[in-house]
Design an enzyme around this catalytic site. Structure first.
Site, PDB file in Angstrom:
ATOM      1  N   THR A  13       1.532  22.211  14.514  1.00  0.00           N
ATOM      2  CA  THR A  13       1.279  23.391  15.343  1.00  0.00           C
ATOM      3  C   THR A  13       1.049  24.631  14.464  1.00  0.00           C
ATOM      4  O   THR A  13       0.051  25.340  14.610  1.00  0.00           O
ATOM      5  CB  THR A  13       2.488  23.631  16.281  1.00  0.00           C
ATOM      6  OG1 THR A  13       2.713  22.423  17.008  1.00  0.00           O
ATOM      7  CG2 THR A  13       2.243  24.770  17.238  1.00  0.00           C
ATOM      8  N   LYS A 104      12.600  27.848   9.556  1.00  0.00           N
ATOM      9  CA  LYS A 104      13.849  28.619   9.732  1.00  0.00           C
ATOM     10  C   LYS A 104      15.102  27.821   9.398  1.00  0.00           C
ATOM     11  O   LYS A 104      16.049  28.350   8.816  1.00  0.00           O
ATOM     12  CB  LYS A 104      13.934  29.129  11.165  1.00  0.00           C
ATOM     13  CG  LYS A 104      13.828  28.062  12.210  1.00  0.00           C
ATOM     14  CD  LYS A 104      13.005  28.525  13.381  1.00  0.00           C
ATOM     15  CE  LYS A 104      12.515  27.345  14.168  1.00  0.00           C
ATOM     16  NZ  LYS A 104      11.604  27.670  15.210  1.00  0.00           N
ATOM     17  N   ILE A 135       6.516  38.372  15.887  1.00  0.00           N
ATOM     18  CA  ILE A 135       7.045  39.746  15.752  1.00  0.00           C
ATOM     19  C   ILE A 135       7.312  40.002  14.263  1.00  0.00           C
ATOM     20  O   ILE A 135       8.081  39.259  13.649  1.00  0.00           O
ATOM     21  CB  ILE A 135       8.355  39.934  16.546  1.00  0.00           C
ATOM     22  CG1 ILE A 135       8.175  39.519  18.009  1.00  0.00           C
ATOM     23  CG2 ILE A 135       8.860  41.376  16.440  1.00  0.00           C
ATOM     24  CD1 ILE A 135       9.474  39.515  18.825  1.00  0.00           C
ATOM     25  N   GLY A 186       4.778  22.685  26.878  1.00  0.00           N
ATOM     26  CA  GLY A 186       4.782  22.555  25.413  1.00  0.00           C
ATOM     27  C   GLY A 186       5.683  23.574  24.729  1.00  0.00           C
ATOM     28  O   GLY A 186       5.625  23.759  23.514  1.00  0.00           O
ATOM     29  N   GLU A 189      10.806  21.214  22.629  1.00  0.00           N
ATOM     30  CA  GLU A 189      10.624  19.967  21.881  1.00  0.00           C
ATOM     31  C   GLU A 189      11.023  18.777  22.764  1.00  0.00           C
ATOM     32  O   GLU A 189      11.760  18.945  23.748  1.00  0.00           O
ATOM     33  CB  GLU A 189      11.572  19.956  20.674  1.00  0.00           C
ATOM     34  CG  GLU A 189      11.481  21.156  19.769  1.00  0.00           C
ATOM     35  CD  GLU A 189      10.275  21.103  18.866  1.00  0.00           C
ATOM     36  OE1 GLU A 189       9.852  20.000  18.512  1.00  0.00           O
ATOM     37  OE2 GLU A 189       9.753  22.179  18.534  1.00  0.00           O
ATOM     38  N   ASP A 200      18.899  27.003  17.059  1.00  0.00           N
ATOM     39  CA  ASP A 200      17.663  27.638  16.588  1.00  0.00           C
ATOM     40  C   ASP A 200      17.859  29.162  16.473  1.00  0.00           C
ATOM     41  O   ASP A 200      17.505  29.768  15.456  1.00  0.00           O
ATOM     42  CB  ASP A 200      16.532  27.297  17.567  1.00  0.00           C
ATOM     43  CG  ASP A 200      15.219  27.947  17.185  1.00  0.00           C
ATOM     44  OD1 ASP A 200      14.547  27.422  16.291  1.00  0.00           O
ATOM     45  OD2 ASP A 200      14.886  28.995  17.784  1.00  0.00           O
ATOM     46  N   LYS A 204      17.982  31.736  12.951  1.00  0.00           N
ATOM     47  CA  LYS A 204      17.217  32.976  12.773  1.00  0.00           C
ATOM     48  C   LYS A 204      18.148  34.162  12.563  1.00  0.00           C
ATOM     49  O   LYS A 204      17.861  35.073  11.770  1.00  0.00           O
ATOM     50  CB  LYS A 204      16.324  33.199  13.996  1.00  0.00           C
ATOM     51  CG  LYS A 204      15.262  32.119  14.149  1.00  0.00           C
ATOM     52  CD  LYS A 204      14.653  32.152  15.527  1.00  0.00           C
ATOM     53  CE  LYS A 204      13.592  31.084  15.713  1.00  0.00           C
ATOM     54  NZ  LYS A 204      13.173  30.952  17.108  1.00  0.00           N
TER      55      LYS A 204
HETATM   56  N1  NAP Z   1       5.945  25.575  16.488  1.00  0.00           N
HETATM   57  C1  NAP Z   1       6.299  26.835  16.507  1.00  0.00           C
HETATM   58  O1  NAP Z   1       5.962  27.594  17.434  1.00  0.00           O
HETATM   59  C2  NAP Z   1       7.102  27.406  15.366  1.00  0.00           C
HETATM   60  C3  NAP Z   1       7.403  28.774  15.361  1.00  0.00           C
HETATM   61  C4  NAP Z   1       8.100  29.330  14.272  1.00  0.00           C
HETATM   62  C5  NAP Z   1       8.508  28.487  13.240  1.00  0.00           C
HETATM   63  N2  NAP Z   1       8.239  27.157  13.306  1.00  0.00           N
HETATM   64  C6  NAP Z   1       8.667  26.314  12.186  1.00  0.00           C
HETATM   65  O2  NAP Z   1       7.507  25.913  11.486  1.00  0.00           O
HETATM   66  C7  NAP Z   1       7.680  24.608  10.918  1.00  0.00           C
HETATM   67  C8  NAP Z   1       6.548  23.701  11.413  1.00  0.00           C
HETATM   68  O3  NAP Z   1       6.625  23.585  12.817  1.00  0.00           O
HETATM   69  P1  NAP Z   1       5.474  22.857  13.665  1.00  0.00           P
HETATM   70  O4  NAP Z   1       5.788  23.138  15.073  1.00  0.00           O
HETATM   71  O5  NAP Z   1       4.158  23.198  13.116  1.00  0.00           O
HETATM   72  O6  NAP Z   1       5.812  21.322  13.346  1.00  0.00           O
HETATM   73  P2  NAP Z   1       4.890  20.051  13.658  1.00  0.00           P
HETATM   74  O7  NAP Z   1       3.859  20.381  14.652  1.00  0.00           O
HETATM   75  O8  NAP Z   1       5.831  18.925  13.932  1.00  0.00           O
HETATM   76  O9  NAP Z   1       4.122  19.778  12.281  1.00  0.00           O
HETATM   77  C9  NAP Z   1       4.798  19.345  11.130  1.00  0.00           C
HETATM   78  C10 NAP Z   1       3.792  19.020  10.054  1.00  0.00           C
HETATM   79  O10 NAP Z   1       4.512  18.710   8.862  1.00  0.00           O
HETATM   80  C11 NAP Z   1       3.955  17.529   8.278  1.00  0.00           C
HETATM   81  N3  NAP Z   1       5.023  16.856   7.526  1.00  0.00           N
HETATM   82  C12 NAP Z   1       6.183  16.354   7.995  1.00  0.00           C
HETATM   83  N4  NAP Z   1       6.903  15.840   6.974  1.00  0.00           N
HETATM   84  C13 NAP Z   1       6.187  16.052   5.853  1.00  0.00           C
HETATM   85  C14 NAP Z   1       6.378  15.746   4.483  1.00  0.00           C
HETATM   86  N5  NAP Z   1       7.469  15.121   4.063  1.00  0.00           N
HETATM   87  N6  NAP Z   1       5.421  16.111   3.605  1.00  0.00           N
HETATM   88  C15 NAP Z   1       4.294  16.737   4.022  1.00  0.00           C
HETATM   89  N7  NAP Z   1       4.057  17.043   5.309  1.00  0.00           N
HETATM   90  C16 NAP Z   1       4.986  16.702   6.209  1.00  0.00           C
HETATM   91  C17 NAP Z   1       3.447  16.705   9.431  1.00  0.00           C
HETATM   92  O11 NAP Z   1       2.466  15.827   8.933  1.00  0.00           O
HETATM   93  P3  NAP Z   1       1.594  14.841   9.857  1.00  0.00           P
HETATM   94  O12 NAP Z   1       0.743  15.766  10.692  1.00  0.00           O
HETATM   95  O13 NAP Z   1       0.772  14.079   8.913  1.00  0.00           O
HETATM   96  O14 NAP Z   1       2.550  14.052  10.665  1.00  0.00           O
HETATM   97  C18 NAP Z   1       2.892  17.818  10.346  1.00  0.00           C
HETATM   98  O15 NAP Z   1       1.571  18.124   9.982  1.00  0.00           O
HETATM   99  C19 NAP Z   1       9.073  24.141  11.367  1.00  0.00           C
HETATM  100  O16 NAP Z   1       9.981  24.369  10.341  1.00  0.00           O
HETATM  101  C20 NAP Z   1       9.370  25.026  12.580  1.00  0.00           C
HETATM  102  O17 NAP Z   1      10.755  25.249  12.756  1.00  0.00           O
HETATM  103  C21 NAP Z   1       7.537  26.603  14.332  1.00  0.00           C
END
Ligand code: NAP
Length: 330
Positions: A13, A104, A135, A186, A189, A200, A204
């Site tokens: 994402t 985080k 923000i 969406g 989780e 969570d 933060k």
């Molecule tokens: N989603 C939000 O709105 C949001 C907001 C603020 C902060 N965050 C933080 O941002 C981070 C990412 O969130 P997300 O929602 O984008 O997660 P996500 O959609 O689950 O994506 C995770 C990505 O990490 C990759 N990955 C997982 N393990 C890995 C490894 N060992 N080596 C390399 N790549 C790896 C996955 O690869 P594959 O695609 O190949 O499976 C996927 O592309 C998290 O720490 C989350 O807490 C998220």
């Protein structure tokens, strides 16, 4: 002119939001940072999922392609959980690369160590995306509130719980129906425990604590209560009294001088700065000793809001670098 070479770790994402933003707004961003921008390498876990990436970008599971490439200037990290993210970022910093993270959970625990390491290796670390998504609260505190001493913070730091509480009250629906709705949109989780039980928001809050108070509170001064036991009837009853329930994260010194923190549901009335924050939005209310009360509100998660925070970190970092090269004050 030498480009700024970027590596992305994670293309979910958030990573996709960063990738697309760097493409869509390339011209404006290149003008801002004063150099061409090149996404050189992307590290993912499952290569089969990522067929649509430009052939110019190396997409791989091998992090050594980043660590051993001296041309890569900055690493955006957007994977889930403490490990392997912490170990990867440590190695990136030791390889003298700037890092920008959205993680985080990892940063709440290892942020201070990574900041020390970044100072030691003379690189920058951006982490605005770890707290309240779009923000720009970290940069605001770091850059714009230097003269103020922040006395306390109260905030809505989790969009999922705020969405659930808003939906339960507005539509008079149960917690589990509202949770289903959040998942269908969406927002939540598949395993929503981290959000609902307040972990969570707690992560933060600890990142803000490190930044503002330069430490985290002793665990005996931390209270964490989730929203699972709240009923739609109690929300309706409070509404007739002009109150709304918000899942509020707080941190500040108590009367005896202990740094205390809490994440818990609280009934607030119209005058409260967080009363009007609804749905998936986040908000942060801080009290500075010079400025007084300030409230920041906006989208707390999602692909582009989170990417926005990371790209803002990137622009600040490389504008500083350009200024340093040109001899201007940074
Ligand atoms: N989603 C939000 O709105 C949001 C907001 C603020 C902060 N965050 C933080 O941002 C981070 C990412 O969130 P997300 O929602 O984008 O997660 P996500 O959609 O689950 O994506 C995770 C990505 O990490 C990759 N990955 C997982 N393990 C890995 C490894 N060992 N080596 C390399 N790549 C790896 C996955 O690869 P594959 O695609 O190949 O499976 C996927 O592309 C998290 O720490 C989350 O807490 C998220």
């Amino acid at each position: 002119m030498k480009p700024i070479n970027i590596a992305l770790i994670g293309l979910g994402t958030v990573g996709c939001g960063v990738y697309q933003t760097l493409h869509i707004h390339r011209q404006r961003l290149e003008k801002l940072v004063g150099s061409p921008i090149n996404i050189s390498t992307i590290i993912i876990e499952n290569p089969d999922k990522h067929q649509k990436i430009s052939a110019k970008t190396n997409i791989t599971t091998d992090v050594n392609t980043v660590l051993n490439n001296p041309e890569i200037d900055v690493v955006f990290e957007a994977i889930v959980g403490k490990e392997p993210a912490f170990s990867l970022l440590k190695r990136c910093i030791q390889a003298k690369k700037h890092v920008i993270t959205s993680n985080k959970e990892m940063f709440a625990i290892h942020g201070e160590e990574l900041k020390r390491l970044a100072t030691q290796y003379n690189v920058q670390i951006g982490y605005d995306a770890t707290t309240a998504g779009g923000i720009p609260i970290i940069q605001t505190i770091q850059q714009l509130l230097k003269a103020n001493q922040i006395q306390y913070v109260q905030a809505i730091l989790n969009g999922t719980t705020n969405f659930i509480l808003s939906a339960m009250r507005e539509k008079n629906i149960t917690f589990s129906t509202a949770l289903d709705e959040a998942q269908n949109w969406g927002y939540a989780e598949a395993d929503p425990e981290n959000d609902i039980e307040g972990f969570d928001a707690y992560y933060k809050l600890m990142i803000l604590s490190d930044l503002i108070f330069e430490k985290q509170p002793d665990l005996k001064y931390v209270k964490r209560i989730g929203i699972r036991d709240i009923t739609e009837d109690s929300l309706q009853g409070l509404q007739t009294e002009g109150k709304r329930v918000k899942h509020i994260a707080k941190i500040g010194y108590d009367a005896t001088g202990n740094l205390t923190a809490s994440v818990e549901p609280e009934a607030v009335s119209k005058e409260h700065p967080l009363y009007a924050v609804e749905g998936v939005n986040n908000a942060i209310h801080i009290k500075g000793d010079i400025v007084g009360d300030l409230t920041f509100a906006g989208p707390g998660a999602g692909s582009f809001p989170t990417a926005s925070a990371m790209i803002e970190d990137f622009c600040i970092l490389f504008k500083k670098e350009q200024a340093a090269i040109a001899g201007a004050p940074v």
